[in-house]
Design a protein around this motif. Structure first.
Motif, PDB file in Angstrom:
ATOM      1  N   GLY A 193      29.042  32.936  72.522  1.00  0.00           N
ATOM      2  CA  GLY A 193      27.836  33.546  71.450  1.00  0.00           C
ATOM      3  C   GLY A 193      27.911  35.090  71.508  1.00  0.00           C
ATOM      4  N   GLU A 194      28.566  35.646  72.474  1.00  0.00           N
ATOM      5  CA  GLU A 194      28.319  37.021  72.885  1.00  0.00           C
ATOM      6  C   GLU A 194      29.373  37.584  72.165  1.00  0.00           C
ATOM      7  OE1 GLU A 194      28.395  37.914  77.136  1.00  0.00           O
ATOM      8  OE2 GLU A 194      27.442  36.174  77.304  1.00  0.00           O
ATOM      9  N   ILE A 195      29.178  38.282  70.937  1.00  0.00           N
ATOM     10  CA  ILE A 195      30.398  39.092  69.996  1.00  0.00           C
ATOM     11  C   ILE A 195      30.526  40.362  70.322  1.00  0.00           C
ATOM     12  CG2 ILE A 195      31.226  39.080  67.889  1.00  0.00           C
ATOM     13  CD1 ILE A 195      30.924  36.104  68.655  1.00  0.00           C
ATOM     14  N   GLY A 196      29.559  41.308  70.523  1.00  0.00           N
ATOM     15  CA  GLY A 196      30.117  42.551  70.670  1.00  0.00           C
ATOM     16  C   GLY A 196      30.587  43.341  69.490  1.00  0.00           C
ATOM     17  N   ARG A 197      30.957  44.690  69.610  1.00  0.00           N
ATOM     18  CA  ARG A 197      31.242  45.368  68.538  1.00  0.00           C
ATOM     19  C   ARG A 197      32.807  44.794  68.108  1.00  0.00           C
ATOM     20  NH1 ARG A 197      29.574  49.678  65.700  1.00  0.00           N
ATOM     21  NH2 ARG A 197      31.178  51.064  65.156  1.00  0.00           N
ATOM     22  N   LEU A 198      32.893  44.985  66.784  1.00  0.00           N
ATOM     23  CA  LEU A 198      34.516  44.517  66.192  1.00  0.00           C
ATOM     24  C   LEU A 198      35.170  45.555  65.453  1.00  0.00           C
ATOM     25  CD1 LEU A 198      33.041  41.077  64.557  1.00  0.00           C
ATOM     26  CD2 LEU A 198      34.255  41.376  66.680  1.00  0.00           C
ATOM     27  N   SER A 199      36.553  45.626  65.732  1.00  0.00           N
ATOM     28  CA  SER A 199      37.217  46.623  64.906  1.00  0.00           C
ATOM     29  C   SER A 199      37.401  46.183  63.406  1.00  0.00           C
ATOM     30  CB  SER A 199      38.380  46.919  65.680  1.00  0.00           C
ATOM     31  OG  SER A 199      39.172  45.795  65.677  1.00  0.00           O
ATOM     32  N   ILE A 200      37.957  46.993  62.768  1.00  0.00           N
ATOM     33  CA  ILE A 200      38.068  46.810  61.326  1.00  0.00           C
ATOM     34  C   ILE A 200      39.141  45.710  61.301  1.00  0.00           C
ATOM     35  CG2 ILE A 200      39.223  47.603  59.421  1.00  0.00           C
ATOM     36  CD1 ILE A 200      37.695  50.422  59.527  1.00  0.00           C
ATOM     37  N   ASP A 201      40.162  45.859  62.142  1.00  0.00           N
ATOM     38  CA  ASP A 201      41.260  44.855  62.298  1.00  0.00           C
ATOM     39  C   ASP A 201      40.715  43.528  62.663  1.00  0.00           C
ATOM     40  OD1 ASP A 201      44.269  44.213  62.516  1.00  0.00           O
ATOM     41  OD2 ASP A 201      43.361  43.325  64.395  1.00  0.00           O
ATOM     42  N   GLN A 202      39.992  43.235  63.593  1.00  0.00           N
ATOM     43  CA  GLN A 202      39.064  42.045  63.786  1.00  0.00           C
ATOM     44  C   GLN A 202      38.256  41.567  62.751  1.00  0.00           C
ATOM     45  OE1 GLN A 202      37.165  43.518  67.448  1.00  0.00           O
ATOM     46  NE2 GLN A 202      38.743  42.524  68.710  1.00  0.00           N
ATOM     47  N   LYS A 203      37.527  42.488  62.034  1.00  0.00           N
ATOM     48  CA  LYS A 203      36.771  41.927  60.835  1.00  0.00           C
ATOM     49  C   LYS A 203      37.611  41.447  59.795  1.00  0.00           C
ATOM     50  CE  LYS A 203      32.759  45.009  61.871  1.00  0.00           C
ATOM     51  NZ  LYS A 203      32.024  46.235  61.309  1.00  0.00           N
ATOM     52  N   THR A 204      38.483  42.478  59.480  1.00  0.00           N
ATOM     53  CA  THR A 204      39.701  41.753  58.711  1.00  0.00           C
ATOM     54  C   THR A 204      40.298  40.380  59.052  1.00  0.00           C
ATOM     55  OG1 THR A 204      40.153  43.933  57.964  1.00  0.00           O
ATOM     56  CG2 THR A 204      41.592  42.481  57.185  1.00  0.00           C
ATOM     57  N   ARG A 205      40.858  40.287  60.055  1.00  0.00           N
ATOM     58  CA  ARG A 205      41.296  38.966  60.645  1.00  0.00           C
ATOM     59  C   ARG A 205      40.239  37.783  60.578  1.00  0.00           C
ATOM     60  NH1 ARG A 205      45.941  39.065  63.768  1.00  0.00           N
ATOM     61  NH2 ARG A 205      46.912  41.152  64.033  1.00  0.00           N
ATOM     62  N   LEU A 206      39.131  38.139  60.778  1.00  0.00           N
ATOM     63  CA  LEU A 206      38.082  37.093  60.620  1.00  0.00           C
ATOM     64  C   LEU A 206      38.000  36.521  59.024  1.00  0.00           C
ATOM     65  CD1 LEU A 206      35.472  38.495  63.160  1.00  0.00           C
ATOM     66  CD2 LEU A 206      36.734  36.133  63.409  1.00  0.00           C
ATOM     67  N   THR A 210      29.718  44.227  57.744  1.00  0.00           N
ATOM     68  CA  THR A 210      28.802  44.680  58.338  1.00  0.00           C
ATOM     69  C   THR A 210      29.079  44.021  59.860  1.00  0.00           C
ATOM     70  OG1 THR A 210      27.155  43.006  58.229  1.00  0.00           O
ATOM     71  CG2 THR A 210      27.190  45.000  56.637  1.00  0.00           C
ATOM     72  N   ASP A 211      28.448  44.611  60.967  1.00  0.00           N
ATOM     73  CA  ASP A 211      28.518  43.965  62.250  1.00  0.00           C
ATOM     74  C   ASP A 211      27.944  42.737  62.237  1.00  0.00           C
ATOM     75  OD1 ASP A 211      29.964  46.221  63.156  1.00  0.00           O
ATOM     76  OD2 ASP A 211      28.078  47.312  63.883  1.00  0.00           O
ATOM     77  N   THR A 264      32.997  56.761  62.951  1.00  0.00           N
ATOM     78  CA  THR A 264      34.344  55.912  63.114  1.00  0.00           C
ATOM     79  C   THR A 264      34.614  55.189  62.082  1.00  0.00           C
ATOM     80  OG1 THR A 264      33.380  53.838  64.113  1.00  0.00           O
ATOM     81  CG2 THR A 264      33.787  55.432  65.733  1.00  0.00           C
ATOM     82  N   PRO A 265      36.198  54.934  61.893  1.00  0.00           N
ATOM     83  CA  PRO A 265      36.369  53.916  60.782  1.00  0.00           C
ATOM     84  C   PRO A 265      35.465  52.420  60.550  1.00  0.00           C
ATOM     85  CG  PRO A 265      38.331  54.619  61.779  1.00  0.00           C
ATOM     86  CD  PRO A 265      37.174  54.938  62.599  1.00  0.00           C
ATOM     87  N   GLU A 266      35.178  52.139  61.656  1.00  0.00           N
ATOM     88  CA  GLU A 266      34.258  50.891  61.768  1.00  0.00           C
ATOM     89  C   GLU A 266      33.010  51.037  61.298  1.00  0.00           C
ATOM     90  OE1 GLU A 266      36.185  51.882  64.148  1.00  0.00           O
ATOM     91  OE2 GLU A 266      37.445  50.178  64.639  1.00  0.00           O
ATOM     92  N   LEU A 311      45.841  35.103  67.045  1.00  0.00           N
ATOM     93  CA  LEU A 311      45.392  35.341  65.727  1.00  0.00           C
ATOM     94  C   LEU A 311      44.197  36.101  65.503  1.00  0.00           C
ATOM     95  CD1 LEU A 311      45.314  31.366  64.691  1.00  0.00           C
ATOM     96  CD2 LEU A 311      46.859  33.050  64.192  1.00  0.00           C
ATOM     97  N   LEU A 312      43.604  36.431  66.608  1.00  0.00           N
ATOM     98  CA  LEU A 312      42.517  37.093  66.698  1.00  0.00           C
ATOM     99  C   LEU A 312      43.015  38.963  66.928  1.00  0.00           C
ATOM    100  CD1 LEU A 312      39.643  35.048  67.999  1.00  0.00           C
ATOM    101  CD2 LEU A 312      39.939  35.852  65.684  1.00  0.00           C
ATOM    102  N   GLY A 313      44.296  38.933  66.997  1.00  0.00           N
ATOM    103  CA  GLY A 313      44.743  40.402  67.161  1.00  0.00           C
ATOM    104  C   GLY A 313      45.012  40.799  68.571  1.00  0.00           C
ATOM    105  N   GLY A 314      45.428  39.729  69.406  1.00  0.00           N
ATOM    106  CA  GLY A 314      45.647  40.136  70.594  1.00  0.00           C
ATOM    107  C   GLY A 314      44.294  40.096  71.671  1.00  0.00           C
ATOM    108  N   LEU A 315      43.265  39.551  71.250  1.00  0.00           N
ATOM    109  CA  LEU A 315      41.908  39.598  71.816  1.00  0.00           C
ATOM    110  C   LEU A 315      42.209  39.181  73.311  1.00  0.00           C
ATOM    111  CD1 LEU A 315      39.071  40.164  70.836  1.00  0.00           C
ATOM    112  CD2 LEU A 315      38.856  37.460  70.701  1.00  0.00           C
ATOM    113  N   SER A 316      41.625  39.739  74.201  1.00  0.00           N
ATOM    114  CA  SER A 316      41.933  39.049  75.621  1.00  0.00           C
ATOM    115  C   SER A 316      40.954  37.696  75.747  1.00  0.00           C
ATOM    116  CB  SER A 316      41.206  40.011  76.611  1.00  0.00           C
ATOM    117  OG  SER A 316      39.838  39.797  76.665  1.00  0.00           O
TER     118      SER A 316
END
Length: 135
Positions: free
Chosen positions: A62-75, A19-20, A11-13, A47-52
């Motif tokens: 502290g439970e972060i889970g898998r992040l998309s490229i968009d989320q990593k870029t925003r962070l 890195t994760d 995947t793009p991620e 700000l986090l791209g429409g995160l629920s």
């Protein structure tokens, strides 16, 4: 010239420069940053791209889970904004309050108002302004 072929399982991620583990560390830092900025959960999610809100609540635990490229870029951009503010101002109050102060560079809007446009480009606009201000 090298050509990167994407396999059906990649995947793009999987190819992201962040890195994760780095993404998770930035997510935890941004949760703390948003506390310092005094943001509402609704603002944080925009700000986090429409995160629920549910996912954001897990991030706060502290439970972060898998992040998309968009989320990593925003962070990454949000952390860059914070770093730029720390370099520009020695007073911690100015560092944390700046995003909520009206700014002529943004037509009298607050930097937060610009970022709450919700687009990644809105975050980049604030970051670019701060980078230019730093020289």
């Amino acid at each position: 010239m090298s050509l990167h072929l994407v396999t059906k399982h990649e995947t793009p991620e999987d190819r992201a420069d962040i890195t994760d583990a780095e993404g998770a560390a930035m997510a935890r830092a941004v949760v703390n940053l948003f506390r310092l900025w005094g943001l509402t959960e609704a603002d944080a999610c925009i700000l986090l791209g429409g995160l629920s809100r549910r996912t954001y609540a897990r991030w706060k635990e502290g439970e972060i889970g898998r992040l998309s490229i968009d989320q990593k870029t925003r962070l990454s951009v949000l952390m860059g904004i914070h770093k730029a503010l720390k370099l520009l101002f020695t007073d911690q109050g100015r560092v944390t309050d700046w995003v909520k102060k009206p700014n002529q560079a943004f037509g009298g809007q607050r930097a937060l108002d610009v970022m709450l446009g919700g687009y990644l480009t809105d975050l980049f606009r604030v970051r670019a302004y701060l980078d230019a201000a730093r020289g």
